[in-house]
Design a protein around this motif. Structure first.
Motif, PDB file in Angstrom:
ATOM      1  N   ASN A   1       3.328  20.890  -4.444  1.00 49.37           N
ATOM      2  CA  ASN A   1       2.860  20.101  -3.296  1.00 49.37           C
ATOM      3  C   ASN A   1       1.729  19.164  -3.686  1.00 49.37           C
ATOM      4  O   ASN A   1       1.669  18.022  -3.216  1.00 49.37           O
ATOM      5  CB  ASN A   1       2.394  21.037  -2.176  1.00 49.37           C
ATOM      6  CG  ASN A   1       3.384  22.139  -1.897  1.00 49.37           C
ATOM      7  OD1 ASN A   1       3.351  23.164  -2.578  1.00 49.37           O
ATOM      8  ND2 ASN A   1       4.269  21.954  -0.936  1.00 49.37           N
ATOM      9  N   PHE A   2       0.824  19.646  -4.545  1.00 52.79           N
ATOM     10  CA  PHE A   2      -0.272  18.801  -5.014  1.00 52.79           C
ATOM     11  C   PHE A   2       0.295  17.576  -5.732  1.00 52.79           C
ATOM     12  O   PHE A   2      -0.158  16.446  -5.519  1.00 52.79           O
ATOM     13  CB  PHE A   2      -1.188  19.592  -5.953  1.00 52.79           C
ATOM     14  CG  PHE A   2      -2.460  18.871  -6.322  1.00 52.79           C
ATOM     15  CD1 PHE A   2      -3.623  19.066  -5.593  1.00 52.79           C
ATOM     16  CD2 PHE A   2      -2.494  17.975  -7.386  1.00 52.79           C
ATOM     17  CE1 PHE A   2      -4.799  18.398  -5.924  1.00 52.79           C
ATOM     18  CE2 PHE A   2      -3.655  17.302  -7.731  1.00 52.79           C
ATOM     19  CZ  PHE A   2      -4.819  17.510  -6.985  1.00 52.79           C
TER      20      PHE A   2
ATOM     21  N   ARG B   1       4.416  19.682   4.427  1.00 57.87           N
ATOM     22  CA  ARG B   1       3.906  19.126   5.672  1.00 57.87           C
ATOM     23  C   ARG B   1       2.393  19.317   5.696  1.00 57.87           C
ATOM     24  O   ARG B   1       1.796  19.631   4.661  1.00 57.87           O
ATOM     25  CB  ARG B   1       4.601  19.776   6.875  1.00 57.87           C
ATOM     26  CG  ARG B   1       6.100  19.476   6.923  1.00 57.87           C
ATOM     27  CD  ARG B   1       6.785  20.171   8.078  1.00 57.87           C
ATOM     28  NE  ARG B   1       6.358  19.625   9.362  1.00 57.87           N
ATOM     29  CZ  ARG B   1       6.573  20.240  10.536  1.00 57.87           C
ATOM     30  NH1 ARG B   1       7.165  21.426  10.568  1.00 57.87           N
ATOM     31  NH2 ARG B   1       6.172  19.682  11.666  1.00 57.87           N
ATOM     32  N   LEU B   2       1.767  19.145   6.845  1.00 55.13           N
ATOM     33  CA  LEU B   2       0.306  19.161   6.921  1.00 55.13           C
ATOM     34  C   LEU B   2      -0.206  20.158   7.948  1.00 55.13           C
ATOM     35  O   LEU B   2       0.313  20.248   9.064  1.00 55.13           O
ATOM     36  CB  LEU B   2      -0.211  17.769   7.308  1.00 55.13           C
ATOM     37  CG  LEU B   2       0.121  16.614   6.365  1.00 55.13           C
ATOM     38  CD1 LEU B   2      -0.208  15.279   7.034  1.00 55.13           C
ATOM     39  CD2 LEU B   2      -0.634  16.755   5.044  1.00 55.13           C
TER      40      LEU B   2
ATOM     41  N   GLY C   1      -2.053  19.944   2.720  1.00 58.50           N
ATOM     42  CA  GLY C   1      -0.651  19.669   2.441  1.00 58.50           C
ATOM     43  C   GLY C   1      -0.014  20.811   1.664  1.00 58.50           C
ATOM     44  O   GLY C   1      -0.448  21.131   0.557  1.00 58.50           O
ATOM     45  N   MET C   2       1.018  21.436   2.244  1.00 63.00           N
ATOM     46  CA  MET C   2       1.636  22.609   1.620  1.00 63.00           C
ATOM     47  C   MET C   2       3.012  22.818   2.248  1.00 63.00           C
ATOM     48  O   MET C   2       3.379  22.151   3.212  1.00 63.00           O
ATOM     49  CB  MET C   2       0.733  23.835   1.830  1.00 63.00           C
ATOM     50  CG  MET C   2       1.174  25.143   1.188  1.00 63.00           C
ATOM     51  SD  MET C   2       1.704  25.039  -0.534  1.00 63.00           S
ATOM     52  CE  MET C   2       0.253  24.318  -1.325  1.00 63.00           C
TER      53      MET C   2
ATOM     54  N   GLY D   1       3.791  16.331  10.816  1.00 58.21           N
ATOM     55  CA  GLY D   1       4.394  15.459   9.813  1.00 58.21           C
ATOM     56  C   GLY D   1       5.812  15.858   9.457  1.00 58.21           C
ATOM     57  O   GLY D   1       6.173  17.031   9.501  1.00 58.21           O
ATOM     58  N   GLU D   2       6.612  14.859   9.110  1.00 61.57           N
ATOM     59  CA  GLU D   2       7.959  15.129   8.621  1.00 61.57           C
ATOM     60  C   GLU D   2       7.877  15.671   7.196  1.00 61.57           C
ATOM     61  O   GLU D   2       7.019  15.246   6.411  1.00 61.57           O
ATOM     62  CB  GLU D   2       8.798  13.849   8.636  1.00 61.57           C
ATOM     63  CG  GLU D   2       9.088  13.313  10.030  1.00 61.57           C
ATOM     64  CD  GLU D   2       9.964  14.258  10.832  1.00 61.57           C
ATOM     65  OE1 GLU D   2      10.881  14.847  10.236  1.00 61.57           O
ATOM     66  OE2 GLU D   2       9.723  14.397  12.047  1.00 61.57           O
ATOM     67  N   ALA D   3       8.753  16.600   6.862  1.00 62.15           N
ATOM     68  CA  ALA D   3       8.751  17.172   5.502  1.00 62.15           C
ATOM     69  C   ALA D   3       9.010  16.080   4.471  1.00 62.15           C
ATOM     70  O   ALA D   3       9.942  15.289   4.613  1.00 62.15           O
ATOM     71  CB  ALA D   3       9.807  18.268   5.396  1.00 62.15           C
ATOM     72  N   LEU D   4       8.178  16.045   3.438  1.00 64.52           N
ATOM     73  CA  LEU D   4       8.326  15.028   2.396  1.00 64.52           C
ATOM     74  C   LEU D   4       9.550  15.269   1.524  1.00 64.52           C
ATOM     75  O   LEU D   4      10.162  14.345   1.020  1.00 64.52           O
ATOM     76  CB  LEU D   4       7.071  15.001   1.508  1.00 64.52           C
ATOM     77  CG  LEU D   4       5.795  14.473   2.154  1.00 64.52           C
ATOM     78  CD1 LEU D   4       4.653  14.508   1.148  1.00 64.52           C
ATOM     79  CD2 LEU D   4       5.994  13.052   2.675  1.00 64.52           C
ATOM     80  N   GLN D   5       9.897  16.542   1.339  1.00 65.01           N
ATOM     81  CA  GLN D   5      11.034  16.899   0.505  1.00 65.01           C
ATOM     82  C   GLN D   5      11.451  18.316   0.848  1.00 65.01           C
ATOM     83  O   GLN D   5      10.685  19.031   1.463  1.00 65.01           O
ATOM     84  CB  GLN D   5      10.681  16.791  -0.994  1.00 65.01           C
ATOM     85  CG  GLN D   5      10.096  18.008  -1.640  1.00 65.01           C
ATOM     86  CD  GLN D   5       8.704  18.418  -1.145  1.00 65.01           C
ATOM     87  OE1 GLN D   5       8.160  17.787  -0.260  1.00 65.01           O
ATOM     88  NE2 GLN D   5       8.179  19.485  -1.712  1.00 65.01           N
TER      89      GLN D   5
END
Length: 301
Positions: A163-164, A135-136, A202-203, A225-229
């Motif tokens: 995350n990167f 998230r951010l 982003g982490m 933000g919604e979690a990307l994964q």
């Protein structure tokens, strides 16, 4: 590190250090053999992976993962018959943690390392002990609420992290249009946002909550933000060292079955923690609750 000797782990110790010692300690180059011979175990910590592994007000390692490592060290002492075992500590970063483990500089890392398939080619992981997603971290008045708001913005993430890679892939595949830069560690990444040199960090969300809580003015920051994964964290071990993995998994299993794991979770994620006594208020995720039953070390893809 306070001793903790549950019955199930004592049984495992007997296998490791007693009649089964030919199996456990005869592994060429294995961690238990290395520790038994040298009388030293080197435990790695992270400087700013709150609340897993970080430095307290006296610049000493502390945290959820660090405390679990202490219980593992207690079992290593029994398994190797080295009550006099010396515990050395070593700070590691996202970039050097895997090389230092592989070359024998450190023997175990209890921090915030994601267990994924790519890393599993180089190291082994114990039972997954946390789940998180990217998230951010932003300034609360930034206007950034989601990843879609990053167009034309500068986003930082820590070098050497999954995350990167996730952020770079998102930018390429979805053409979001942000500039991705790197920082040496999580603390530096957060400082870039606070100083206005980056718009977002982003982490893993739990680390962002920790950094926010420990900042000079937590109210000026927000996690959005919604979690990307969703990915698992796990204790990192050297590859092809089954005796040591068995010991570590045994300690985790007993902590889970005895209820002590849940108590440690509440201590570090749902209670005031050092250095500022701030409560992260992070309830246990469904994924982690499920894994306390499954006891899986399954990696993320």
């Amino acid at each position: 590190m306070k001793a903790f000797v549950p019955r199930a782990v004592v049984a495992l110790t007997l296998v490791v250090s007693g009649a089964g010692s030919g199996i456990a300690l005869a592994q060429p180059g294995g961690t238990l053999e290395k520790v038994k011979s040298s009388g030293v175990i080197t435990v790695a910590y992270r400087d700013s992976s709150i609340p897993f592994s970080y430095l307290d007000a006296e610049a000493k390692p502390t945290g959820f993962g660090w405390e679990i490592c202490g219980k593992i060290v207690d079992q290593v002492k029994k398994a190797t018959g080295r009550a006099d075992l010396k515990v050395q500590t070593q700070s590691v970063s996202s970039q050097n943690r895997i090389p230092l483990l592989a070359n024998g500089t450190i023997d175990i890392e209890c921090g915030s390392t994601t267990n994924n398939s790519e890393r599993a080619k180089q190291v082994d992981f114990a039972i997954n002990y946390f789940y998180t997603g990217t998230r951010l971290l932003v300034k609360a008045d930034s206007g950034i609420k989601s990843f879609a708001d990053l167009k034309g913005k500068k986003v930082v993430s820590t070098t050497g992290t999954t995350n990167f890679q996730v952020l770079r892939r998102l930018n390429q595949e979805k053409s979001v249009g942000f500039e991705l830069i790197s920082a040496k560690d999580h603390a530096e990444s957060a400082l870039l946002v606070q100083a206005g040199r980056a718009d977002a960090f982003g982490m893993d969300d739990i680390l962002l909550y920790g950094l926010k809580a420990s900042s000079a003015n937590p109210a000026e920051l927000a996690v959005v933000g919604e979690a990307l994964q969703v990915e698992p964290y796990a204790i990192m071990l050297r590859k092809e060292d089954p005796a040591f993995k068995q010991l570590v998994d045994g300690v985790l299993t007993q902590l889970i079955k005895s209820g002590e794991f849940e108590a440690l979770y509440k201590k570090w994620f749902q209670s005031p923690i050092p250095p500022k006594g701030i409560n992260l208020n992070a309830p246990m995720s469904r994924e982690l609750q499920d894994n306390l039953k499954a006891l899986s070390d399954k990696p993320a893809l």
